[in-house]
Structure formats: C-alpha cells, structure tokens
Motif scaffolding. Structure first.
Motif, mmCIF file in Angstrom:
data_model
loop_
_atom_site.group_PDB
_atom_site.id
_atom_site.type_symbol
_atom_site.label_atom_id
_atom_site.label_comp_id
_atom_site.label_asym_id
_atom_site.label_seq_id
_atom_site.Cartn_x
_atom_site.Cartn_y
_atom_site.Cartn_z
ATOM 1 N N GLU A 1 38.983 46.093 27.752
ATOM 2 C CA GLU A 1 40.041 46.151 28.770
ATOM 3 C C GLU A 1 41.438 46.140 28.158
ATOM 4 O O GLU A 1 42.341 46.840 28.624
ATOM 5 C CB GLU A 1 39.886 44.969 29.730
ATOM 6 C CG GLU A 1 38.640 45.053 30.605
ATOM 7 C CD GLU A 1 38.506 43.841 31.522
ATOM 8 O OE1 GLU A 1 39.425 42.995 31.529
ATOM 9 O OE2 GLU A 1 37.479 43.731 32.218
ATOM 10 N N TYR A 2 41.604 45.324 27.088
ATOM 11 C CA TYR A 2 42.969 45.104 26.569
ATOM 12 C C TYR A 2 43.185 45.675 25.173
ATOM 13 O O TYR A 2 44.289 45.582 24.632
ATOM 14 C CB TYR A 2 43.277 43.606 26.567
ATOM 15 C CG TYR A 2 43.052 42.962 27.930
ATOM 16 C CD1 TYR A 2 43.735 43.426 29.057
ATOM 17 C CD2 TYR A 2 42.136 41.928 28.098
ATOM 18 C CE1 TYR A 2 43.515 42.853 30.308
ATOM 19 C CE2 TYR A 2 41.914 41.355 29.340
ATOM 20 C CZ TYR A 2 42.602 41.823 30.439
ATOM 21 O OH TYR A 2 42.381 41.261 31.672
ATOM 22 N N LYS B 1 34.012 42.762 26.344
ATOM 23 C CA LYS B 1 34.604 43.156 27.630
ATOM 24 C C LYS B 1 36.127 43.057 27.578
ATOM 25 O O LYS B 1 36.844 43.972 28.001
ATOM 26 C CB LYS B 1 34.047 42.257 28.732
ATOM 27 C CG LYS B 1 34.663 42.487 30.106
ATOM 28 C CD LYS B 1 34.154 41.469 31.108
ATOM 29 C CE LYS B 1 34.899 41.594 32.439
ATOM 30 N NZ LYS B 1 34.495 40.547 33.399
ATOM 31 N N TRP B 2 36.637 41.935 27.037
ATOM 32 C CA TRP B 2 38.092 41.771 26.934
ATOM 33 C C TRP B 2 38.708 42.851 26.052
ATOM 34 O O TRP B 2 39.730 43.435 26.391
ATOM 35 C CB TRP B 2 38.413 40.390 26.354
ATOM 36 C CG TRP B 2 38.218 39.269 27.343
ATOM 37 C CD1 TRP B 2 38.087 39.357 28.683
ATOM 38 C CD2 TRP B 2 38.130 37.881 27.021
ATOM 39 N NE1 TRP B 2 37.917 38.109 29.241
ATOM 40 C CE2 TRP B 2 37.942 37.179 28.251
ATOM 41 C CE3 TRP B 2 38.172 37.151 25.839
ATOM 42 C CZ2 TRP B 2 37.821 35.798 28.292
ATOM 43 C CZ3 TRP B 2 38.066 35.773 25.888
ATOM 44 C CH2 TRP B 2 37.876 35.095 27.106
#
Length: 937
Positions: free
Chosen positions: A208-209, A204-205
C-alpha cells in the motif's frame, strides 16, 4: 556465462545439525551435521561452477553489535557436538578445492553480499547457496550489462532468481525485503519488530505504501491494535533497517575472479571420507566423480517393481550411524544362471551346508495373491549368487528347468526350518511360494525389518536405498532390464543373462546388507528384542491374515453405491441452488472463484504458494459463515466413500478366492503401527453412519460369524502406566468410566454428579493431551473460550500431576538422547527435537509425548497377533480351521469363526490379547459378534 557459487557455510552447518539425527562414526565421533554439509557440497559441485567460496562467520563481535548491543543476545552457545564437527568440515571443504572465507568485524552474510554484487557487476551468473531468507534482498535477474544473483536452497531444491519469484514467496519485491524484515523483526537475531506484525501484514503495508519510510509516514492512519503497535515501534524501525541490511561494500582481499575452484586433494578426501563413514562419497571419489555422483533427489520414492518385491516402506530421515564397511561388500558379484538339474542340485547342497541363505522370487505381478513365479535367486556367501529361471518365454529363450520339477527339488530345502532363510520384504515371497505349493519354514531374518527397527524414522527401507546407504552400492534397477512406460516388458520377457544380473543381485545384496545391519542390531539389545520377538515372528502371521482375506457382499456395495450417487446428485443440486449458478464441485479453481471472489467469504487457509485453499480444513473454517462449504464437504465425503470403497472393493475381489486381500505394511509408520493398502482398511471412517455402512459389506460366510476384539482405551491405559499418576491408575483399576472419573476429579464432582458436557470435556482433555492439543485446540473442539479451556487443562494437571511430570520428563529425555522409546524398547528418533525453529521443535515435542503411547499400543497388538495366531494354528490347518484371523485395524483384531466355535474364540482370544503386556493397569478387550463387521461392534 561464468558461474560463481557463494556457499553460506554457517547456514549449511546449523541446518544440517538440526535436520539430521545425532549420527556418529565407528569411533563415536559426531558426524550428523558433517554428513549433511558434505552431501550439500557434493550436490553444489555437481553443477560444475567456475568459482566457489565457502563463507563462515568469524569469531568476535561485528559492527551490528556496536549498533545494537542486544543483537543476537538470545542465541545459545554452539552445542559441543556441533563444535566438534567444524574443524573436519573445514578440512573437507579445503580438500574439495574450495576457498574458505572468514572476515572479522562483519558477518558471513556481508561477505557473501559483497562478492555477489561484485560478481554480478562483472557479468557473472551468481548463485548464493543458503536457506537464509535475508538474502532475498539481493536477488536480481540478469541485466543488459550485468549478471544475475539467485538463491538456491540445496536442502529443498528451491530456486529464487527474479522479483517474481521473491514476490511469490514473500509478497514483496526483492528491493522491499529489507523493509519487510525491519517491520517483522527477527527473533533469531533478537531484532524486535512491530508487535503482532507478521509477513502478511508487513507485505500488505509495503504494497500500500511502497516502502518502510512510506509506512512510517502513514502510521497515524493505520487503525486498531496493530496501528498502536506500529506507532510504538517507530523509534526503532530505522535501526532495524540498518541491522537487517546486508552490506555489499565490505573491503575484501579476494575478488570473485580469484575464487576459482581448485583441483581436489584426493588422498586427503579419501582419508576423511573413510574416517567419517561417508561411503557413497568415498565410492564416487574412487570412481573419479569427486564433484557429484549423488543418488538422486532427496526423498524421491522408487516405485514398486514387478518381479522384485524390494519395496519395504514409506517413511522419514535416516537415523543410521555411519559404519565401517568391508570393501568386499561393495564389490561386484559373480552370478550364475542355473538351467540344469546338476547345477541346481549342487546349489541346493551348497545352500544347505551354509546353514543360512538369502533368497528372492521374480514374478509377473505386484499382487502376491495373483503373482506367478518366473524365477528364484539364492546366495549363501557375499559376492556369489545364482538365478534359477523358470518361466522366461520370449522367442529364442534357452531351455529352462520345468517349474514344478524345480520346485519339487527345492521343496525339502525351503521347508526345512533348520536351514535359516533371509529375505528383503520376504512376506511377498512367502505368499508367492505358498501359491506354488511351498510352505517356507525357517524365515529368520528380513533386511527391510532390520533397517526399520534400527532406523524407524527413515523414509526408505527398500533394497536400492539400503544398498546405497549401507554398502555404497548402486543396484541394477528394474527399468534397466524391463524398460519404462508403454515400452516396459514383463520380467518373463527379459533375456536370461540380463535377468540373472538383476535377480541374483537381489539375493546377493540382501545377504550383504544383513551382514552390515545385524552387526548394528547386536550392539542394541533392546532393538534386537523388538526385532526378534515382535517384528520377525509377525511376518508369517501377517502373511496368513492376508491370505485368509475377507468376504465382501457385492450386492450390499452396489446398493450403497447407488445411494451415494443419488445423494451426491442431491448435494450437487443443492450447491447449485446456493451458488445461484452451475459450477464444478470438483474444480478447486471454480470453487475459489465462487467462494472467495463472488461470495466474498474469507480465505482463512492458504496453499503453500499463498493462494486460497479449498481443502477440507479451509472449508471447515468457513462452514459457519455460509451453507455452501458444508454442502461441498458433504459431497466430497460421499464421493470419497464411493470411489474408494463401494465402487472399488468389487474390483479388488480375487477371482481365485472370492475374497478381498489387503496388504499390511510393517515398515510403514515410524511408531510401529501397521498400515494397509489395496484396500486401505485403516481409513474407513467409523464416526459417521455412512462409514459404518461400509463395514456392513464385510461379511461372514454362511454358518460363520465375524468376531471383533478391540482394546479399550489402550493409549490412555499406557499413559497411566508410563506416568504412574495415582489418580489415573486408580481410575482404571476401579473399572470406572475413565472419562467420567476424570471429569469428577477435574470438576470436583461425584461420579453421579458429572454432566454429559463435563464428561465430553474430560474425554477431549484425556485424548487431546496425548496428541499435544493446546488450549486453543481444546476450545475449538468444545466450543468454549480459550481462557476456559486453559482453566480446564490447569485443573486437569492439578488433579493428575503425574501426567504433567511424565510429559515434561519425556520432553527432556528426548532432547538429551534424540529419541524416545516404547515400553518394549522400540525407538522413535526425533530429528527436530533440538531445532531452532519453534514450530518444528514443538511438533517434535508433541511426537515425543505421543510416540511412546502409540508405539507401545502397536507393540502390544503385534504381540497379541503372534500369540493368538499360535493358538489358532493348533486348532486346524492354516486357512481351514474353525476360526481365522482376517483383519487388523488400529487396536482391533477381526476373526471369522464357525458359530459353534465363537464362545471359545471370544474367551481365549480376549484372554490372550489382555495378557499381551503387563502394565500397571489392566488391559481390557471388548468383543462384538455379528454377521458383518459393523454388527460385530
């Protein structure tokens, strides 16, 4: 395109070691890991690669140890039994013509990574054969000027060859795998990641990034405890990234082009395969198929075959030790079609003189209660067998012996108990012969059951699998003579020459298998007793129970079907109202869209592919957040009862007997529990009113009653016996309510002071601990906090320390010997008891604790069935006495009896069942009587 295969040898060796049981060859040398490696190598070579390398770790430290001294510090030393298999593994790899690479200062991963990148750069199609997830960072699809890099897991058959495939498995692209691993850490290599950061959070991180650097830059914005954990881990994340990055620039003397697969050294392989008992590999070698010739996908399940009752079970991986084989047992046989009286009489004399022979029936149906005999086959010495065709009716078929006449000639032999008979899944054949007027006597051995007792965890005990496993012999398949699909013909339509080749082989291979399996049984006295005293005597008992059948009330079933249909419609309408629109309750896709996209309910359970699940567990998990999941569960429960029982049972009534005849499977569950099918009577839900209503349709005929005799809390009693815990033994000896007694002990009450909730908690602990229930599971079941549940368990063990000691002792014994045993000596092998994977090991430990109790309970009821059947045999002719044993379900036996005989049956059957085992606590049998099965409870 040139193909390069890079084999992760270290991964192969450890995975095979943990996946397979502790096998040995005839000399006692360990062979389990070696066997697995050889099979995976043969599967790899079957694909005919151009270049191959087998890469293993070199001894000593690597550059990663210099970067991080604690790297892999928690890894235990290589077990001695695994170390002993390394050298023979290398000898086999060399003899197969494969280069072995060991490079000091780096890991095998780095060598593979370097060769993979070089090979792809040179335009090769590169396959990395491994089960290690770290290699996903190297995956690349073919480019315009470069080759591809794919991962293949030979054990599971999975392939990962693109960013899309990596994304499907890990939620990130191949280029983000290093960052994913850095965030997660690696417990096996002792690389600490962000605490509580699993693959989903890491993915997920990164989604997003974009990268690890992006995640680190945004660490201050991530909220909650996980954000605190990320910020605490920031100083070590760059080092993590360096540790988990596979090097692709190792200085190597070998280039991909130099790793050409050489010609195998056949003489060396022959000696090694023979020494370690790898019979299929040896057979393929002799046939010139060194680079393959495997036996099909692992775990493939053969269908049952009309005309050949080969199928013996359902089940898990082989525990068999390799054995030295007489080459004659794998040689082709000589088979004769018997079509004259003179030749049949000659064979009858030969079979009688032999004292024991193998036999098999060929029929026109899988249902033994409806099957008509097409022919019989016999064998008294390996390699020689006969087939007696009796009902082949294709145009131009040769004249055959008339079936009734031939059976009259055979009857004295088949009914003579002094001449021992041998079969494979012979219960089927007993049914067929009985239908044709022959009560077979002297059925003394069954190769399916020999295999099952020896290797209870094995998934396959059918003849084809056993022949391949123990004889290195490929049998003629049913499809070879009858064809497949819509063009398949009945066995009666098969040409007699082809039928003889197929059918006589059945008897011949059964006899050969018996020669091998009986040698192994002789070496295991405890298992021999299980086979001789429990499994073999049970065969005719089960045949009689199946033949007895049970009467069902069709009018009752029709009423129940109508009621279920009405309630299903009401549930559909209610669900439509709750959803605000019409939808298909039977469509997982529509349910996903409705529940998780429109209603925004959390997807707490995922499919293996990571998609939201709508199975029963998933719906139960969200049923407290919206009424719709509960309504869907209600609808499914009603639909299953209707389709499985109320609509199906009338179709299963035998037109000749007017009854339903289930089939019991002895080689079904590894613990020895019987299972049933057509219909499956083990799965009728009895905790719901609707499930109990199904049992009302199983009825007694006029003038008779159904009597149900059920062991009370048998597994808890076995736990008391095995643990010898004074408190638990005392509770059963006193005859008190054991759950109330447990509650009194745990909560410090008198029996009278125990509340209903306390008894419920004690019952949950009593049963839960046998199945390895955790504090989390207990908390969920009782609706209490996890801490409170943990306190309950701690209190329980403080009052019953013998139970805790038994559980720990059993885990340790299982780790030491690789199996656990029942009170009567039945074994259950635990393939993952030494696994490095914590979840697999924990599952094996739970099985180690539960299997002796469940297996002993299975042994006890089997022993009871044998002795009760013997008593009933003295009351009248089979199927005609004052009482019949008609069902076995879990710990219960169900009888049909004349009303006047019921008191005698209750007293005698209960006494015999209670004396089926001598435990430290009494066995208690609870009995019920009624006009139907539900009333008898």
């Amino acid at each position: 395109m040139t193909r390069l295969v890079l084999i992760d040898g270290s991964s192969y060796l450890y995975r095979a070691f943990h996946a397979l049981p502790p096998l040995t060859n005839a000399a006692g040398e360990p062979t389990g890991a070696l066997f697995g490696v050889v099979n995976m190598l043969r599967a790899t070579l079957k694909e005919k690669p151009d270049h191959v390398a087998f890469v293993v770790d070199a001894p000593g430290k690597t550059f990663r140890d210099d970067l991080y001294p604690a790297y892999k510090a928690n890894r235990p030393p290589m077990p001695d039994e695994l170390r002993a298999q390394v050298q023979p593994m290398c000898e086999i790899v060399h003899a197969l013509g494969i280069d072995i690479l060991r490079i000091e200062g780096v890991e095998a991963d780095d060598v593979i990574g370097t060769l993979a990148v070089q090979g792809a750069g040179a335009g090769m199609d590169v396959t990395i054969s491994t089960g290690d997830k770290d290699f996903a960072q190297l995956v690349r699809a073919p480019g315009v000027d470069a080759g591809s890099i794919a991962l293949v897991n030979t054990m599971s058959g999975s392939r990962m060859d693109s960013d899309a495939a990596v994304m499907e498995k890990f939620g990130v692209k191949a280029g983000q795998i290093v960052d994913l691993l850095a965030l997660m850490g690696d417990a096996i290599d002792n690389v600490p990641g962000v605490e509580k950061c699993g693959p989903k959070t890491a993915a997920k991180w990164l989604g997003e990034y974009g990268s690890l650097d992006g995640v680190m830059a945004q660490a201050a914005t991530i909220k909650g405890k996980i954000g605190d954990n990320l910020r605490a881990a920031l100083p070590r994340l760059p080092l993590n990234r360096e540790l988990v990055t596979i090097k692709t620039d190792v200085a190597l003397e070998q280039a991909p082009e130099t790793l050409r697969l050489r010609e195998p050294h056949v003489d060396t392989l022959r000696g090694l395969y023979a020494r370690y008992g790898f019979n299929q590999a040896l057979k393929d070698l002799e046939a010139g198929a060194v680079a393959g010739g495997g036996s099909g996908p692992a775990g493939a399940v053969a269908e049952k075959e009309p005309g050949r009752a080969r199928s013996g079970g359902f089940a898990a991986p082989a525990q068999a030790a390799a054995v030295d084989l007489d080459p004659a047992l794998a040689a082709p046989g000589e088979y004769e079609a018997v079509t004259t009286v003179e030749r049949l009489q000659a064979w009858i004399a030969e079979l009688r003189d032999a004292g024991q022979f193998a036999f098999d029936t060929e029929t026109d149906s899988l249902d033994p209660m409806r099957a008509n005999l097409v022919g019989l086959s016999f064998a008294a010495v390996p390699g020689k067998a006969a087939y007696v065709p009796l009902a082949h009716d294709y145009p131009g078929a040769p004249v055959q012996l008339e079936r009734g006449f031939a059976l009259d000639l055979l009857r004295p032999l088949l009914a003579d108990a002094t001449v021992r008979k041998l079969g494979q899944h012979g219960k089927y054949d007993l049914h067929v012969l009985r239908r044709h007027g022959i009560e077979l006597a002297g059925y003394d051995d069954d190769t399916m059951l020999e295999s099952f007792v020896l290797d209870s965890g094995n998934a396959r005990h059918d003849m084809d699998s056993l022949a391949r496993r123990h004889l290195g012999y490929e049998t003629v398949k049913y499809e070879d003579v009858c064809g497949k699909g819509a063009k398949q013909i009945a066995f009666s339509q098969v040409a007699i020459d082809d039928a003889t080749r197929y059918a006589a082989e059945d008897a011949d291979i059964t006899l050969r298998l018996h020669r091998v399996l009986t040698q192994r049984l002789v070496a295991e006295p405890a298992l021999t007793r299980v086979y001789r005293e429990i499994e073999m005597p049970l065969v005719p008992v089960l045949e009689r129970i199946e033949a007895n059948g049970v009467k069902v009330d069709m009018d009752e079933l029709r009423r129940q079907s109508a009621d279920l249909s009405k309630r299903m419609l009401a549930a559909q309408q209610k669900a439509t109202g709750l959803a605000g629109r019409a939808f298909n309750l039977d469509s997982p896709k529509q349910l996903c869209a409705l529940l998780f996209e429109e209603l925004k309910l959390p997807a707490l359970v995922k499919t293996p592919k990571g998609q939201p699940s709508t199975n029963e567990e998933a719906l139960e998990a969200i049923a407290d957040q919206h009424e719709l999941p509960r309504v869907i569960l209600e609808y499914r429960g009603l639909a299953k009862l209707r389709s499985t029982y109320t609509d199906k049972l009338p179709e299963m009534i035998n037109p000749d007997t007017g009854r339903v005849h289930t089939s019991y499977h002895q080689a079904g569950a590894a613990t020895g529990r019987l299972s049933s099918s057509d219909p499956n009577l083990q799965n009728i839900p009895i905790r719901t009113e609707d499930g109990r209503r199904i049992r009302r349709a199983f009825v007694a005929p006029p003038g008779r009653k159904l009597v149900a005799c059920d062991y009370s809390q048998i597994e808890l009693r076995i736990m008391a016996h095995l643990s010898q815990d004074p408190g638990l033994v005392r509770a059963f000896e006193s005859g008190a309510d054991v759950h109330r007694a447990t509650a009194a002990e745990v909560f410090g009450r008198t029996l009278e002071e125990v509340t209903g909730n306390e008894r419920r908690a004690a019952k949950a602990i009593n049963f839960g601990l046998m199945y390895g229930m955790s504090a989390f599971g207990l908390a969920r079941q009782l609706g209490i906090g996890r801490g409170e549940a943990q306190d309950y368990i701690a209190l329980y063990f403080s009052r019953y320390p013998g139970v805790r000691d038994y559980m720990e002792r059993t885990r340790e014994q299982a780790r030491e010997q690789g199996y656990v045993e029942t009170v009567f000596g039945r074994r259950l092998y635990l393939e993952y008891i030494r696994a490095g994977n914590q979840a697999q090991r924990a599952g094996a430990e739970r099985a180690a604790i539960n299997a002796p109790m469940q297996g002993t309970a299975a042994d006890i009821i089997k022993r009871a069935m044998i002795v009760v059947d013997g008593w009933l045999a003295g009351q009248g002719k089979p199927g005609e006495g004052p009482a019949l044993m008609i069902l076995q379900v879990h710990d219960e036996l169900v009888f049909e009896a004349d009303e006047a005989f019921v008191p005698t049956l209750v007293e005698t059957a209960g006494r015999l069942m209670a004396s089926a085992a001598e435990l430290s606590v009494p066995l208690v049998v609870e009995t019920g009587i009624g006009d139907n099965w539900d009333e008898a409870h």
